[in-house]
Design a protein around this motif. Structure first.
Motif, PDB file in Angstrom:
ATOM      1  N   GLU A   1       0.826  -1.206   0.000  1.00 36.33           N
ATOM      2  CA  GLU A   1       0.000   0.000   0.000  1.00 36.33           C
ATOM      3  C   GLU A   1       0.865   1.263   0.000  1.00 36.33           C
ATOM      4  N   ILE A   2       1.932   1.280   0.784  1.00 38.36           N
ATOM      5  CA  ILE A   2       2.794   2.464   0.825  1.00 38.36           C
ATOM      6  C   ILE A   2       3.507   2.635  -0.516  1.00 38.36           C
ATOM      7  N   SER A   3       3.829   1.525  -1.157  1.00 38.48           N
ATOM      8  CA  SER A   3       4.455   1.589  -2.470  1.00 38.48           C
ATOM      9  C   SER A   3       3.494   2.187  -3.497  1.00 38.48           C
ATOM     10  N   ALA A   4       2.241   1.752  -3.468  1.00 34.17           N
ATOM     11  CA  ALA A   4       1.223   2.305  -4.372  1.00 34.17           C
ATOM     12  C   ALA A   4       0.982   3.781  -4.064  1.00 34.17           C
ATOM     13  N   LEU A   5       0.989   4.135  -2.783  1.00 28.64           N
ATOM     14  CA  LEU A   5       0.802   5.532  -2.385  1.00 28.64           C
ATOM     15  C   LEU A   5       1.963   6.393  -2.870  1.00 28.64           C
ATOM     16  N   GLN A   6       3.168   5.873  -2.781  1.00 27.12           N
ATOM     17  CA  GLN A   6       4.337   6.610  -3.269  1.00 27.12           C
ATOM     18  C   GLN A   6       4.232   6.830  -4.779  1.00 27.12           C
ATOM     19  N   ASP A   7       3.783   5.820  -5.517  1.00 27.60           N
ATOM     20  CA  ASP A   7       3.590   5.977  -6.962  1.00 27.60           C
ATOM     21  C   ASP A   7       2.558   7.055  -7.257  1.00 27.60           C
ATOM     22  N   GLU A   8       1.467   7.045  -6.511  1.00 23.05           N
ATOM     23  CA  GLU A   8       0.408   8.059  -6.675  1.00 23.05           C
ATOM     24  C   GLU A   8       0.962   9.452  -6.375  1.00 23.05           C
ATOM     25  N   MET A   9       1.736   9.556  -5.305  1.00 31.99           N
ATOM     26  CA  MET A   9       2.348  10.832  -4.918  1.00 31.99           C
ATOM     27  C   MET A   9       3.225  11.369  -6.051  1.00 31.99           C
ATOM     28  N   MET A  10       4.066  10.506  -6.619  1.00 28.16           N
ATOM     29  CA  MET A  10       4.961  10.940  -7.682  1.00 28.16           C
ATOM     30  C   MET A  10       4.175  11.375  -8.917  1.00 28.16           C
ATOM     31  N   ASP A  11       3.099  10.660  -9.245  1.00 25.99           N
ATOM     32  CA  ASP A  11       2.258  11.037 -10.381  1.00 25.99           C
ATOM     33  C   ASP A  11       1.630  12.420 -10.168  1.00 25.99           C
TER      34      ASP A  11
END
Length: 125
Positions: free
Chosen positions: A87-97
């Motif tokens: 989940e934190i990995s997906a959140l980090q991807d969302e943040m970068m986008d």
């Protein structure tokens, strides 16, 4: 993004930019990438939690002023810290986008109509 059963949005508003800039080198949001270059895992998690909470606040505050009766529910750093690795990995991807999208300062413009021909050369006297 769905977090703990609730759809969460993120936006880099002026308020979010101000909050996030505080931790950036030279307090400039354009230097945000430098934060991640030499961060260890613990620091990276702290950065993701802080930045995502700020982006959530930006989204929630905008929605408060664009949707009558909306009550903001900002994603807290504490809630982010309760997420699993995936989940934190997906959140980090969302943040970068979101950062990539919202930090883009290019503005599309239409050419200004001019009278007569534009030759690009100066007339000689």
């Amino acid at each position: 993004m769905l977090i703990h059963g609730k759809e969460r949005g993120f936006k880099l508003t002026i308020g979010a930019s101000k909050k996030i800039s505080i931790i950036c080198p030279d307090k400039d949001i354009k230097n945000i990438g430098k934060l991640f270059k030499e961060s260890d895992t613990a620091r990276m998690i702290d950065l993701v939690a802080f930045i995502c909470s700020g982006l959530s606040e930006g989204y929630e505050m905008e929605k408060k002023f664009t949707t009558p009766g909306y009550e903001p529910d900002v994603l807290s750093e504490e809630e982010i810290m309760s997420l699993g690795i995936n989940e934190i990995s997906a959140l980090q991807d969302e943040m970068m986008d979101v950062l990539e999208r919202d930090l883009n300062t290019e503005i599309e413009t239409e050419p200004v109509p001019t009278k007569g021909k534009k030759t690009g050369k100066k007339a000689s006297k």
